[in-house]
Design an enzyme around this catalytic site. Structure first.
Site, PDB file in Angstrom:
ATOM      1  N   ASP A 100      -5.857  -3.172  17.875  1.00  0.00           N
ATOM      2  CA  ASP A 100      -4.656  -2.432  17.953  1.00  0.00           C
ATOM      3  C   ASP A 100      -4.476  -1.264  17.081  1.00  0.00           C
ATOM      4  OD1 ASP A 100      -1.959  -2.015  18.761  1.00  0.00           O
ATOM      5  OD2 ASP A 100      -1.191  -3.681  17.711  1.00  0.00           O
ATOM      6  N   LEU A 137       0.759  -1.222  -0.057  1.00  0.00           N
ATOM      7  CA  LEU A 137      -0.024  -0.076   0.060  1.00  0.00           C
ATOM      8  C   LEU A 137       0.866   1.355   0.066  1.00  0.00           C
ATOM      9  CD1 LEU A 137      -2.702  -0.917   2.630  1.00  0.00           C
ATOM     10  CD2 LEU A 137      -2.618  -1.275   0.207  1.00  0.00           C
TER      11      LEU A 137
END
Length: 289
Positions: free
Chosen positions: A195, A94
């Site tokens: 998280d 990404l």
């Protein structure tokens, strides 16, 4: 090792992938990450010791669940496995941007949309997984205060005690957490990232992306609390989230407890200053000082 990884990628994607470029990149953990490319296709490779193969299997599963249950930009897992010397996972690369000019309000929109789905009736996950490199137990439970006090706070305290760090009477703290969360009896299980901090989010062409999850079904407030612990998100994120799924007015009464879980995990992983932070937070929350 790299030949084996290239072969695995080729098998999964049904074309001959040959690494032409390999670049080590920064990582939030002690193990190396690499960007690899054949000049056209680009992937992220995470390496770890052989003992970490289960971590990567859990990561792949969590990413798939987030893809199925949200509209975030989620990196595809190409493959995971092990060589003679390392375990590895290969993810879609990404091109991320993380500056505050990105559409943080859209991140808030999408997280609220994910949290509002209450398809699961119990708290937990299909299997135990990991928060960082710490095992995260996820046995199903119908009662949130029991789940969080025992499988989150109690578990982390027990791990610290086994390492020689004893801050408190563990059973006493578990009981106190149960009491404080018992009043929060309207909570519904939401799919959590687990998280959620700045290091695990970014933007791809201004589309919010999330990764490195520690998923389970729990109180959505835990995701929000972590965003406020290590570098709070821009205000646009919280405004957008609240516009779709307002937090309860007494959220602040639980925020410190939810943040304690992540402080405990950091103390287990890194020790140092986090040990002091944990001791001070426990004394502050439970008036044990």
């Amino acid at each position: 090792m790299w030949h084996a990884i290239s072969k695995h990628i080729s098998e999964k994607l049904h074309f001959n992938f040959v690494i032409q470029n390999k670049q080590q990149i920064s990582s939030n953990i002690n193990y190396p990450n690499f960007k690899i490319s054949d000049g056209t296709h680009h992937y992220l490779v995470k390496l770890a010791p052989l003992s970490n193969e289960e971590n990567f299997d859990c990561e792949a599963y969590n990413l798939k669940e987030l893809t199925n249950e949200s509209v975030f930009f989620i990196p595809d897992c190409i493959c995971s496995g092990k060589t003679l010397s390392h375990s590895y996972i290969v993810l879609e690369w990404l091109d991320l941007h993380t500056d505050v000019t990105n559409d943080w309000s859209k991140l808030g929109d999408l997280l609220a949309k994910m949290h509002k789905k209450h398809d699961q009736a119990m708290f937990g996950w299909q299997h135990d997984n990991f928060i960082g490199h710490t095992i995260q137990p996820n046995q199903w439970h119908k009662n949130w205060c029991y789940f969080f006090s025992e499988q989150r706070i109690g578990w982390q305290l027990q791990l610290l005690q086994e390492k020689g760090f004893n801050f408190c009477n563990i059973e006493e703290v578990i009981a106190l957490v149960k009491t404080k969360l018992h009043r929060h009896n309207t909570v519904l299980p939401s799919l959590l990232h687990g998280d959620l901090w700045r290091g695990n989010i970014g933007f791809v062409n201004n589309q919010p992306a999330i990764f490195d999850p520690a998923c389970y079904y729990g109180d959505r407030e835990t995701d929000i609390a972590f965003t406020e612990l290590f570098g709070q998100f821009p205000e646009a994120f919280y405004t957008a989230y609240e516009s779709h799924y307002p937090l309860q007015k007494d959220y602040h009464l639980r925020k410190d407890i939810y943040q304690l879980y992540h402080l405990l995990n950091h103390a287990n992983l890194f020790q140092g200053r986090y040990l002091i932070d944990v001791k001070e937070r426990i004394e502050s929350i439970f008036d044990l000082g």
